[in-house]
Design a protein around this motif. Structure first.
Motif, mmCIF file in Angstrom:
data_model
loop_
_atom_site.group_PDB
_atom_site.id
_atom_site.type_symbol
_atom_site.label_atom_id
_atom_site.label_comp_id
_atom_site.label_asym_id
_atom_site.label_seq_id
_atom_site.Cartn_x
_atom_site.Cartn_y
_atom_site.Cartn_z
ATOM 1 N N ILE A 186 0.828 -1.211 0.000
ATOM 2 C CA ILE A 186 0.000 0.000 0.000
ATOM 3 C C ILE A 186 0.862 1.260 0.000
ATOM 4 O O ILE A 186 1.669 1.471 0.913
ATOM 5 C CB ILE A 186 -0.931 0.029 1.230
ATOM 6 C CG1 ILE A 186 -1.914 -1.160 1.178
ATOM 7 C CG2 ILE A 186 -1.716 1.346 1.290
ATOM 8 C CD1 ILE A 186 -2.864 -1.223 2.363
ATOM 9 N N HIS B 25 0.268 8.549 -2.899
ATOM 10 C CA HIS B 25 0.521 8.417 -4.324
ATOM 11 C C HIS B 25 1.171 9.673 -4.918
ATOM 12 O O HIS B 25 1.933 9.615 -5.892
ATOM 13 C CB HIS B 25 -0.831 8.123 -4.990
ATOM 14 C CG HIS B 25 -0.778 8.045 -6.463
ATOM 15 N ND1 HIS B 25 -1.113 9.087 -7.284
ATOM 16 C CD2 HIS B 25 -0.421 7.043 -7.280
ATOM 17 C CE1 HIS B 25 -0.961 8.733 -8.538
ATOM 18 N NE2 HIS B 25 -0.540 7.488 -8.564
ATOM 19 N N ASP C 241 -1.036 -1.492 -4.449
ATOM 20 C CA ASP C 241 -2.063 -0.453 -4.547
ATOM 21 C C ASP C 241 -1.404 0.900 -4.800
ATOM 22 O O ASP C 241 -1.047 1.641 -3.882
ATOM 23 C CB ASP C 241 -2.940 -0.400 -3.296
ATOM 24 C CG ASP C 241 -4.223 0.414 -3.558
ATOM 25 O OD1 ASP C 241 -4.250 1.157 -4.562
ATOM 26 O OD2 ASP C 241 -5.177 0.301 -2.764
ATOM 27 N N ARG D 75 -2.919 3.199 -6.641
ATOM 28 C CA ARG D 75 -4.002 4.043 -7.154
ATOM 29 C C ARG D 75 -3.994 5.429 -6.503
ATOM 30 O O ARG D 75 -3.459 5.629 -5.411
ATOM 31 C CB ARG D 75 -5.353 3.382 -6.880
ATOM 32 C CG ARG D 75 -5.559 2.064 -7.606
ATOM 33 C CD ARG D 75 -6.885 1.432 -7.196
ATOM 34 N NE ARG D 75 -6.953 1.156 -5.759
ATOM 35 C CZ ARG D 75 -8.030 0.681 -5.143
ATOM 36 N NH1 ARG D 75 -9.121 0.437 -5.835
ATOM 37 N NH2 ARG D 75 -8.002 0.457 -3.839
ATOM 38 N N LYS E 211 -5.976 7.097 -4.651
ATOM 39 C CA LYS E 211 -7.126 6.966 -3.736
ATOM 40 C C LYS E 211 -6.679 7.329 -2.330
ATOM 41 O O LYS E 211 -5.484 7.299 -2.019
ATOM 42 C CB LYS E 211 -7.620 5.510 -3.705
ATOM 43 C CG LYS E 211 -8.074 4.967 -5.028
ATOM 44 C CD LYS E 211 -9.589 4.924 -5.122
ATOM 45 C CE LYS E 211 -10.007 4.310 -6.448
ATOM 46 N NZ LYS E 211 -11.381 4.595 -6.790
ATOM 47 N N LYS F 203 -7.812 2.489 0.600
ATOM 48 C CA LYS F 203 -6.808 1.453 0.345
ATOM 49 C C LYS F 203 -6.767 0.430 1.480
ATOM 50 O O LYS F 203 -6.680 -0.777 1.246
ATOM 51 C CB LYS F 203 -5.428 2.090 0.155
ATOM 52 C CG LYS F 203 -5.348 2.945 -1.105
ATOM 53 C CD LYS F 203 -3.937 3.432 -1.380
ATOM 54 C CE LYS F 203 -3.893 4.223 -2.683
ATOM 55 N NZ LYS F 203 -2.525 4.582 -3.079
ATOM 56 N N ASP G 168 -9.995 -1.728 1.212
ATOM 57 C CA ASP G 168 -9.949 -2.681 0.096
ATOM 58 C C ASP G 168 -8.975 -3.817 0.395
ATOM 59 O O ASP G 168 -9.256 -4.980 0.106
ATOM 60 C CB ASP G 168 -9.528 -1.963 -1.199
ATOM 61 C CG ASP G 168 -10.721 -1.365 -1.942
ATOM 62 O OD1 ASP G 168 -11.875 -1.622 -1.530
ATOM 63 O OD2 ASP G 168 -10.499 -0.636 -2.938
#
Lengths: 436, 436
Positions: free
Chosen positions: B348, B352, B378, B380, B382, B387, B390
């Protein structure tokens, strides 16, 4: 695997119903058995080849970031009514009614189903492009199934689908798949030629078939000899100058029998090749044909609705088993390319009743096992002639033959199935050659 | 796999139609999507789990020298008329008529088909015993399909079949499979209990169901606590004292709800366990029921005709995906056993948009890749909360979490999904733990 406990029912006689060489050899080698017209069971040896081909296809799809899914075989007729294909498809579609009287069908292809999955899952342009594939059994109710698994009714196909925001993106996905297909066939030991094709019932604007060369192929083709030059494939990477590479291929003359052009062929002169081919793949770009009908729409960066551009990409996985045999055989049987062979080497014990011989074979078998080399060990109580014939028939690329004389001399006989070349080696040297 | 380009459509809301936890979690984790009633498409994450389970089942079948074949899904009705089951089977069988009006069916099981293959291939007692299996989609037209893939209509099953010369041989094959099943479930991280069972439509003289324990299981069971002791499985070899081991299991009290015996249970006292279970396997011995009708006859050592003794052995492969989730989950989502998890570790990136953070994550991802550890990254755009949720939902056994603070401190956060335990480690130390 010890042949004495294996399930490999080879046949001495050629079955009368088999019209082409791959069908004959698959039946004789105990790879398949017919279950009903155009429907086959895969026996252990055949299934191993099928799985090996499937795995090469899978790896090459994964390599271009195409994600594997698995859609069911039985689909709802309503889905096909949305695209308009339920009525269009004709008698090749196997139609079923379930216990509640609902119309269902055995999928002959999956454009509708994958489009529905995409439409229900992806809402934003950020999650596009997408490439999805599955490897699943299909059914097409051929009026006259023939040629064994080459033209069966239940068959295994890899079908992939691309989803892009615009035509340029769709062309890029098409190009990725185009190059990926050439790589796939090359890994399978085949020479494949892409040819511009009709789009048929899938529909669309652009389409290529991939044919592999085989003397016994179903259709005659003519092409520029450069179409067979796959050397540049080695250096290509999935995201670079694909368009140029695809162009290099597609600008060259290549035509199936009904499309041939006499004038162009005369101009090619000695660069013209004519050969026979077998279709083993077909790719399509069809724009928004399915996405518009099934609501595969995403929201763009400015909130606008974008109907995605699609393509579909098929490889006949079970058909390839037959196609490879058509391309790779001789009078004595099959000659498997190394990437798909069910076992790398066959080990023949010439004298099952001679303890020294059996010990030497058992030792060789252990050495192979320990080295991680898959071997089929003919330890049966059969005559040498039967063992030679069966081993040639099933087509493993290498053979190790051990008899009383080789035991005495401290060697094994090492045979190349393709060339027939036979050399005498120490067990260790044979092992090293197989490892290499 | 980078999540930004993956196809894993997770859901925040719990779909209303899902009545049991495995169905809810599979939908929410983006593992499956319903195609039509009781028929599902497997999306990438779900398919990986299905394939992992399939592979464990396959390896354990291969380990007892059971040979893999693959029979088609569509069978001829005539074959089922020979056994008498075409009329007996009732509306659960999906019946089809092909374009020539021939009666066909989508196989709900394969006793007839495998017996025909055996009968057409094996003629001599020398080639018996044989154990054959396949892993293929089946269809049973349940009147009210429910519970997602746990009680679907199209489902993936491993079914094996044994062929022996006499009852003693058949019992030995049965025992082999019995022990192999216990090993299979153990490798899948499950506690399985074999229970004497009715033979149902398969018929026969002897049958066991295998139930795995799950608090949310469909049926209540009671058993001697020794039934859960699988320790001795480690040392058993496929050919030794199997009868004794099977006896050890089957002599112990174990009963489904409708079979419970109050008196026996009182006598067991504190050795009695009650729990809930899910059926994930069923094995049958049925003698010559099919072999006599379909001509599976071999020639014996003295020229006599021997009708072979048969058994059949099923494991619900797709059902196991749901069963494992029923047995292995918490409020936040799935907790995969290591043998079936789609990816070993989730990585994770908490920020980002922070270059240092992204570089640290990219490096960690490379390290994992180079070590051959399958990671879901992950990457993404988001929020951290999404995260975390998910990653807990999809249930990978390990998580590596990297944020600006951990980058500054030169560590990663390493989380055990099952226990929730979170430790700070160097990237190298985390890697070593995953390798170990």
């Amino acid at each position: 695997m010890r042949l004495s406990t294996y399930f490999m029912p080879t046949l001495k006689e050629t079955p009368a119903e088999a019209q082409i060489v791959s069908h004959r050899l698959m039946l004789r080698a105990g790879m398949i058995r017919q279950s009903s017209a155009g429907i086959y069971s895969w026996l252990p040896l055949g299934l191993k080849v099928l799985k090996n081909i499937e795995q090469v296809v899978r790896e090459e799809q994964n390599a271009i970031n195409c994600h594997e899914v698995l859609m069911p075989t039985i689909q709802s007729a309503d889905l096909w009514r949305q695209s308009g294909r339920y009525d269009d498809y004709g008698p090749e579609m196997l139609r079923v009614s379930d216990r509640h009287g609902r119309d269902m069908l055995y999928g002959p292809t999956n454009e509708e189903q994958i489009t529905e999955i995409f439409a229900n899952s992806i809402r934003s342009y950020r999650d596009v492009p997408q490439l999805l594939y599955h490897i699943q059994w299909k059914f097409r109710d051929e009026v006259r199934p023939r040629f064994g698994i080459m033209r069966g009714r239940e068959f295994l196909m890899k079908d992939a689908y691309s989803f892009d925001l615009d035509k340029e993106g769709a062309q890029n996905s098409y190009n990725k798949m185009f190059v990926s297909y050439l790589k796939t066939y090359e890994r399978l030991g085949l020479k494949a030629i892409p040819m511009a094709a009709d789009t048929g019932p899938i529909g669309g604007d652009m389409s290529h078939e991939f044919l592999i060369l085989a003397e016994t192929g179903e259709s005659e083709i003519a092409c520029h000899n450069e179409c067979l030059n796959n050397n540049w494939l080695k250096d290509v990477d999935a995201d670079s100058n694909l368009g140029k590479i695809v162009h290099t291929f597609t600008e060259k003359y290549a035509a199936t029998d009904e499309m041939r052009d006499e004038k162009t062929e005369r101009a090619l002169g000695s660069n013209l090749i004519t050969a026979r081919g077998i279709e083993v793949g077909h790719i399509f770009y069809f724009g928004t044909k399915y996405s518009s009908k099934l609501g595969a729409v995403v929201t763009g960066p400015n909130g606008e609705e974008i109907t995605v551009e699609m393509g579909s990409y098929g490889i006949g996985v079970s058909r390839l088993v037959g196609a490879i045999i058509e391309a790779c055989h001789d009078d004595r049987g099959i000659i498997w390319p190394e990437t798909v062979t069910p076992y790398k080497v066959g080990l023949i014990n010439l004298r099952h009743d001679d303890d020294n011989c059996t010990n030497a074979c058992d030792n060789m078998y252990s050495l192979l096992k320990d080295a991680g080399i898959e071997a089929l060990y003919d330890d049966r109580d059969k005559k040498a002639g039967v063992k030679f014939a069966d081993m040639d028939l099933i087509g493993l690329p290498w053979q190790i033959i051990i008899g009383p004389k080789s035991v005495k001399d401290g060697i094994v006989e090492f045979k190349n199935r393709k060339t027939g070349e036979l050399v005498e080696l120490s067990a260790a040297a044979a092992l090293n050659l197989l490892k290499g």
